[in-house]
Design a protein around this motif. Structure first.
Motif, PDB file in Angstrom:
ATOM      1  N   SER A  76       3.913   1.600  -1.089  1.00 54.83           N
ATOM      2  CA  SER A  76       4.288   1.735  -2.575  1.00 54.83           C
ATOM      3  C   SER A  76       3.707   2.425  -3.590  1.00 54.83           C
ATOM      4  O   SER A  76       3.950   3.095  -4.202  1.00 54.83           O
ATOM      5  CB  SER A  76       4.902   0.270  -3.249  1.00 54.83           C
ATOM      6  OG  SER A  76       5.414   0.598  -4.078  1.00 54.83           O
ATOM      7  N   ARG A  77       2.384   1.932  -3.487  1.00 52.17           N
ATOM      8  CA  ARG A  77       1.205   2.433  -4.434  1.00 52.17           C
ATOM      9  C   ARG A  77       0.909   3.849  -4.056  1.00 52.17           C
ATOM     10  O   ARG A  77       0.622   4.444  -5.156  1.00 52.17           O
ATOM     11  CB  ARG A  77       0.073   1.387  -4.384  1.00 52.17           C
ATOM     12  CG  ARG A  77       0.266  -0.029  -4.918  1.00 52.17           C
ATOM     13  CD  ARG A  77      -0.956  -0.898  -4.708  1.00 52.17           C
ATOM     14  NE  ARG A  77      -1.651  -0.556  -5.955  1.00 52.17           N
ATOM     15  CZ  ARG A  77      -2.726  -1.075  -6.186  1.00 52.17           C
ATOM     16  NH1 ARG A  77      -3.233  -2.382  -5.171  1.00 52.17           N
ATOM     17  NH2 ARG A  77      -3.641  -1.030  -6.945  1.00 52.17           N
ATOM     18  N   VAL A  78       0.810   4.319  -2.840  1.00 49.30           N
ATOM     19  CA  VAL A  78       0.534   5.493  -2.455  1.00 49.30           C
ATOM     20  C   VAL A  78       1.827   6.588  -3.080  1.00 49.30           C
ATOM     21  O   VAL A  78       1.377   7.484  -3.638  1.00 49.30           O
ATOM     22  CB  VAL A  78       0.163   5.628  -1.062  1.00 49.30           C
ATOM     23  CG1 VAL A  78       0.189   7.084  -0.679  1.00 49.30           C
ATOM     24  CG2 VAL A  78      -1.062   5.043  -0.508  1.00 49.30           C
ATOM     25  N   LYS A  79       2.910   5.890  -2.833  1.00 47.34           N
ATOM     26  CA  LYS A  79       4.042   6.624  -3.238  1.00 47.34           C
ATOM     27  C   LYS A  79       4.211   6.822  -4.722  1.00 47.34           C
ATOM     28  O   LYS A  79       4.079   7.955  -5.512  1.00 47.34           O
ATOM     29  CB  LYS A  79       5.393   6.165  -2.649  1.00 47.34           C
ATOM     30  CG  LYS A  79       5.635   6.652  -1.644  1.00 47.34           C
ATOM     31  CD  LYS A  79       6.930   5.889  -0.872  1.00 47.34           C
ATOM     32  CE  LYS A  79       8.004   5.490  -1.558  1.00 47.34           C
ATOM     33  NZ  LYS A  79       8.995   4.852  -0.678  1.00 47.34           N
ATOM     34  N   ALA A  80       3.559   5.900  -5.384  1.00 47.08           N
ATOM     35  CA  ALA A  80       3.579   5.814  -6.923  1.00 47.08           C
ATOM     36  C   ALA A  80       2.604   6.929  -7.434  1.00 47.08           C
ATOM     37  O   ALA A  80       2.892   7.522  -8.272  1.00 47.08           O
ATOM     38  CB  ALA A  80       3.555   4.468  -7.389  1.00 47.08           C
ATOM     39  N   ALA A  81       1.454   6.663  -6.866  1.00 50.40           N
ATOM     40  CA  ALA A  81       0.393   7.470  -7.437  1.00 50.40           C
ATOM     41  C   ALA A  81       0.807   8.957  -7.132  1.00 50.40           C
ATOM     42  O   ALA A  81       0.448   9.860  -7.914  1.00 50.40           O
ATOM     43  CB  ALA A  81      -0.868   7.192  -6.726  1.00 50.40           C
ATOM     44  N   GLU A  82       0.988   9.254  -6.089  1.00 48.53           N
ATOM     45  CA  GLU A  82       1.453  10.670  -5.338  1.00 48.53           C
ATOM     46  C   GLU A  82       2.770  11.206  -6.360  1.00 48.53           C
ATOM     47  O   GLU A  82       2.395  12.384  -6.983  1.00 48.53           O
ATOM     48  CB  GLU A  82       2.037  10.732  -4.152  1.00 48.53           C
ATOM     49  CG  GLU A  82       2.741  12.027  -3.729  1.00 48.53           C
ATOM     50  CD  GLU A  82       3.319  12.151  -2.381  1.00 48.53           C
ATOM     51  OE1 GLU A  82       3.280  13.213  -1.936  1.00 48.53           O
ATOM     52  OE2 GLU A  82       3.911  11.134  -1.964  1.00 48.53           O
ATOM     53  N   SER A  97      12.442  11.981  -8.002  1.00 52.42           N
ATOM     54  CA  SER A  97      11.355  12.330  -7.247  1.00 52.42           C
ATOM     55  C   SER A  97      11.619  13.270  -6.313  1.00 52.42           C
ATOM     56  O   SER A  97      10.745  14.341  -5.970  1.00 52.42           O
ATOM     57  CB  SER A  97      10.763  11.055  -6.401  1.00 52.42           C
ATOM     58  OG  SER A  97      10.498  10.223  -7.427  1.00 52.42           O
ATOM     59  N   THR A 119       1.002  -1.339  -0.085  1.00 47.92           N
ATOM     60  CA  THR A 119      -0.053   0.153   0.074  1.00 47.92           C
ATOM     61  C   THR A 119       0.753   1.366  -0.067  1.00 47.92           C
ATOM     62  O   THR A 119       0.819   2.231  -0.745  1.00 47.92           O
ATOM     63  CB  THR A 119      -0.884   0.170   1.228  1.00 47.92           C
ATOM     64  OG1 THR A 119      -1.651  -1.261   1.101  1.00 47.92           O
ATOM     65  CG2 THR A 119      -1.870   1.116   0.985  1.00 47.92           C
ATOM     66  N   LYS A 171       2.677  15.527 -13.108  1.00 48.95           N
ATOM     67  CA  LYS A 171       1.850  15.971 -13.801  1.00 48.95           C
ATOM     68  C   LYS A 171       1.773  17.486 -13.554  1.00 48.95           C
ATOM     69  O   LYS A 171       1.696  18.449 -14.412  1.00 48.95           O
ATOM     70  CB  LYS A 171       0.602  15.509 -13.857  1.00 48.95           C
ATOM     71  CG  LYS A 171       0.416  14.081 -14.556  1.00 48.95           C
ATOM     72  CD  LYS A 171      -1.255  13.901 -14.753  1.00 48.95           C
ATOM     73  CE  LYS A 171      -1.206  12.419 -15.278  1.00 48.95           C
ATOM     74  NZ  LYS A 171      -1.688  12.058 -16.213  1.00 48.95           N
ATOM     75  N   CYS A 206       3.092  10.410  -9.343  1.00 50.46           N
ATOM     76  CA  CYS A 206       2.352  10.664 -10.787  1.00 50.46           C
ATOM     77  C   CYS A 206       1.662  11.907 -10.808  1.00 50.46           C
ATOM     78  O   CYS A 206       1.696  12.523 -11.811  1.00 50.46           O
ATOM     79  CB  CYS A 206       1.329   9.281 -11.089  1.00 50.46           C
ATOM     80  SG  CYS A 206       0.314   9.549 -12.503  1.00 50.46           S
ATOM     81  N   PHE A 207       0.888  12.218  -9.777  1.00 58.75           N
ATOM     82  CA  PHE A 207       0.273  13.526  -9.547  1.00 58.75           C
ATOM     83  C   PHE A 207       1.256  14.685  -9.719  1.00 58.75           C
ATOM     84  O   PHE A 207       1.071  15.722 -10.337  1.00 58.75           O
ATOM     85  CB  PHE A 207      -0.499  13.640  -8.435  1.00 58.75           C
ATOM     86  CG  PHE A 207      -1.608  12.513  -8.500  1.00 58.75           C
ATOM     87  CD1 PHE A 207      -2.264  12.039  -9.489  1.00 58.75           C
ATOM     88  CD2 PHE A 207      -2.096  12.061  -7.127  1.00 58.75           C
ATOM     89  CE1 PHE A 207      -3.313  11.196  -9.411  1.00 58.75           C
ATOM     90  CE2 PHE A 207      -2.888  11.158  -7.238  1.00 58.75           C
ATOM     91  CZ  PHE A 207      -3.540  10.476  -8.182  1.00 58.75           C
TER      92      PHE A 207
END
Length: 131
Positions: free
Chosen positions: A7-13, A31, A5, A19, A15-16
């Motif tokens: 890792s997925r939160v860091k990746a999504a963050e 990053s 979880t 952008k 990504c935002f």
């Protein structure tokens, strides 16, 4: 929060943030550089700070309040086979030890002191990544 979880939160963050910064993965910008450029602290740090703030509330609650009773409850009976599941209590104790080096035996005493606990959370460093 499990490592998956996290890792997925860091990746999504990231990504935002990429952008917002107008960058893509092909630009090969670290990053940490993007975060520094935008002046944003890690989302996981904010989440952990909020969890520890809630822990402080739980410790200071008067006896008889339902959230405190649930937190302090110890279920009776046999546990299932295999490795025990990580409980929120264990997660908090591990997080505090990793970040603040406060042992489990002293944690409740430190969290009861609002004048100490609040400023301590503001100084909370990001958790080290395992591995």
């Amino acid at each position: 929060m499990t490592e998956r979880t996290r890792s997925r939160v860091k990746a999504a963050e990231m990504c935002f943030l990429r952008k917002v910064a107008g960058l893509s993965l092909r630009d090969r910008v670290r990053s940490s550089v993007i975060r520094e450029e935008l002046g944003v602290e890690p989302l996981l740090l904010c989440v952990e700070r909020r969890q520890l703030r809630w822990f402080g509330h739980l410790v200071r609650m008067p006896p008889g309040r339902l959230p405190r009773e649930v937190f302090q409850a110890r279920p009776a009976g046999r546990r299932p086979r295999g490795r025990p599941r990580t409980r929120w209590r264990g997660y908090i104790f591990t997080m505090v030890w990793d970040c603040l080096r406060i042992p489990q035996s002293e944690l409740a005493y430190v969290a009861r002191e609002r004048e100490v606990w609040g400023p301590l959370l503001e100084l909370l460093p990001p958790r080290p990544d395992p591995g």
